[in-house]
Scaffold this active site. Structure first.
Site, PDB file in Angstrom:
ATOM      1  N   SER A 175       0.799  -1.226   0.000  1.00  0.00           N
ATOM      2  CA  SER A 175       0.000   0.000   0.000  1.00  0.00           C
ATOM      3  C   SER A 175       0.829   1.272   0.000  1.00  0.00           C
ATOM      4  CB  SER A 175      -0.958  -0.004   1.191  1.00  0.00           C
ATOM      5  OG  SER A 175      -0.262  -0.210   2.401  1.00  0.00           O
ATOM      6  N   HIS A 203      -5.144  -3.321  -3.100  1.00  0.00           N
ATOM      7  CA  HIS A 203      -4.790  -2.353  -4.151  1.00  0.00           C
ATOM      8  C   HIS A 203      -4.694  -2.995  -5.526  1.00  0.00           C
ATOM      9  CE1 HIS A 203      -4.002   0.723  -1.130  1.00  0.00           C
ATOM     10  NE2 HIS A 203      -3.522  -0.273  -0.413  1.00  0.00           N
ATOM     11  N   LYS A 235     -11.648   0.870  -2.306  1.00  0.00           N
ATOM     12  CA  LYS A 235     -10.624   1.502  -3.150  1.00  0.00           C
ATOM     13  C   LYS A 235     -11.085   1.522  -4.614  1.00  0.00           C
ATOM     14  CE  LYS A 235      -7.444   0.990   0.518  1.00  0.00           C
ATOM     15  NZ  LYS A 235      -6.719   0.073   1.369  1.00  0.00           N
TER      16      LYS A 235
HETATM   17  C1  LIG Z   1      -6.861  -0.136   2.782  1.00  0.00           C
HETATM   18  C2  LIG Z   1      -6.321  -1.478   3.088  1.00  0.00           C
HETATM   19  C3  LIG Z   1      -7.029  -2.354   3.898  1.00  0.00           C
HETATM   20  C4  LIG Z   1      -8.284  -1.931   4.625  1.00  0.00           C
HETATM   21  O1  LIG Z   1      -9.381  -1.928   3.803  1.00  0.00           O
HETATM   22  P1  LIG Z   1     -10.666  -1.053   4.247  1.00  0.00           P
HETATM   23  O2  LIG Z   1     -11.786  -1.633   3.475  1.00  0.00           O
HETATM   24  O3  LIG Z   1     -10.326   0.345   3.886  1.00  0.00           O
HETATM   25  O4  LIG Z   1     -10.808  -1.236   5.721  1.00  0.00           O
HETATM   26  C5  LIG Z   1      -6.542  -3.632   4.062  1.00  0.00           C
HETATM   27  N1  LIG Z   1      -5.376  -4.014   3.480  1.00  0.00           N
HETATM   28  C6  LIG Z   1      -4.661  -3.181   2.711  1.00  0.00           C
HETATM   29  C7  LIG Z   1      -3.405  -3.674   2.088  1.00  0.00           C
HETATM   30  C8  LIG Z   1      -5.104  -1.882   2.504  1.00  0.00           C
HETATM   31  O5  LIG Z   1      -4.381  -1.050   1.779  1.00  0.00           O
END
Ligand SMILES: *Cc1c(COP(=O)(O)O)cnc(C)c1O
Length: 399
Positions: A175, A203, A235
């Site tokens: 991330s 991602h 995302k």
């Molecule tokens: C953003 C993210 C999460 C969390 O996901 P949400 O739905 O925003 O809680 C989990 N793992 C990774 C690698 C992330 O970047």
């Protein structure tokens, strides 16, 4: 009582104080932040779907049909037809036997990891894994062994000298660095050592792989090779919620054991309906990924020409390395004065001395938006030159 005020003062002095900007209106590159118009390059809305009319219409239509609240947990009376249909669509999308819908990615990681490993077991976790994975590992009470970022040889050695039930967990696309885990090698290694592999592709889904099916699908890895994949709807999909997909035995096991699934209210079913529509757009609209990739390539070559230091990332996550936390803040502030919003990422989110600006692209950005960003960076080069030399070797620098 602990001196909370002193801690806060220390934080400010170290350039580590965090504050929130107030956004009004819909999420898109042209934002209104703290009352000012800015062009944002920091959201995770990679495909530009967060305010897509087809999704807001799906949510609005569903509200009339299924109401608003989730009303109860899935195991009491909250498991709605809308959640069920989304799970079936997700199984097909990910090429897995079944899928289970969670309220957030954070909860999915906490619930899945802590359900599948316990006190007697060992979890192997990449050093740059997301905070929600780290917390899931802690909650499990298993022995946690962190392996150096993407280091398959180091992991092989650690797996070989560990008896008992083993679980390996990694981000698919990291991330904060935007690079990809060595998934094929990890799959092979886990197979050899009878370890369960979990890939959190928060991602990757939507952006990577054929029809946006993610990093695991981009390498054609089957359920036998990568049993469990985790994704979020927050995302690239532009909605909210998350999922784990894999063998029916494991998703059923998680229904019994994952506490963040069992002891929480089901997501509003209208959101699940909107996510279903988003899934269709993600699969069908290849041009969003193509445009995104073109923006990334153009950005990378131009930034290197300007003299900035980037990471080896081909994804919409493009960190601009700075090093010092104060310097990262100064660069972010200088860009903001030009109406460009790019947030500084500092410890503890990234290692000491590896502060950066995390530029992220969206298919909603135009070439003209990118030109504005590049002009902004061109005007700030003097802020960065003296500090890049002091970056630690662990920051994996490349041009
Ligand atoms: C953003 C993210 C999460 C969390 O996901 P949400 O739905 O925003 O809680 C989990 N793992 C990774 C690698 C992330 O970047």
């Amino acid at each position: 009582m602990r001196d909370f005020a002193a801690e806060m003062a220390d934080r400010k002095a170290a350039g580590l104080y965090r504050s929130r900007r107030l956004i009004s209106g819909p999420q898109r590159p042209a934002l209104c932040a703290d009352g000012q118009p800015v062009l944002a390059f920091c959201s995770n809305d990679y495909l530009g779907l967060a305010s897509h009319p087809a999704l807001t219409a799906a949510a609005a239509d569903s509200l009339a049909d299924v109401g608003l609240g989730g009303a109860s947990s899935h195991l009491i009376c909250g498991h709605h037809q809308a959640h069920h249909e989304l799970e079936q669509r997700l199984a097909t999308f990910t090429g897995r036997s079944s899928a289970l819908f969670f309220s957030t990615g954070y909860m999915a990681n906490m619930g899945v990891i802590s359900a599948l490993a316990g006190k007697e077991d060992t979890i192997f976790s990449d050093a740059l894994n997301h905070a929600s994975i780290i917390d899931g590992c802690r909650l499990s009470r298993a022995t946690v062994r962190t392996y150096p970022h993407r280091d398959v040889d180091a992991l092989a050695g650690m797996l070989a000298d560990t008896p008992g039930h083993k679980l390996v967990v990694t981000d698919g696309i990291f991330s904060m660095d935007g690079d990809m885990a060595p998934l094929r090698e990890l799959a092979r290694l886990c197979h050899r050592h009878d370890a369960l592999l979990i890939v959190d592709d928060a991602h990757g889904f939507g952006c990577a792989g054929p029809q946006g099916r993610g990093s695991v699908a981009s390498l054609g890895l089957s359920e036998a090779e990568v049993p469990l994949v985790i994704g979020t709807f927050g995302k690239a999909f532009g909605t909210s919620g998350a999922f784990v997909a894999g063998p029916a035995l494991l998703t059923d096991y998680l229904v019994q054991k994952a506490r963040t699934y069992i002891y929480t209210t089901a997501m509003p079913p209208a959101l699940a309906r909107a996510s279903c529509v988003s899934l269709e757009l993600v699969e069908r609209e290849q041009y969003r990924r193509e445009h995104l990739q073109a923006l990334v390539s153009h950005f990378r070559s131009s930034m290197v020409d300007l003299g900035y230091t980037l990471m080896p990332s081909e994804t919409p996550i493009q960190p601009v390395m700075v090093g010092d936390a104060h310097a990262a803040l100064a660069l972010s502030k200088a860009l903001e004065e030009q109406g460009l919003l790019v947030t500084a990422i500092r410890p503890p989110t990234v290692p000491q001395g590896a502060s950066r600006l995390r530029v992220t692209f969206s298919a909603a950005h135009t070439e003209a938006d990118l030109d504005r960003l590049l002009a902004g960076f061109a005007a700030c080069v003097h802020l960065i030159r003296p500090v890049v030399d002091s970056l630690p070797a662990t920051a994996h620098l490349t041009h």
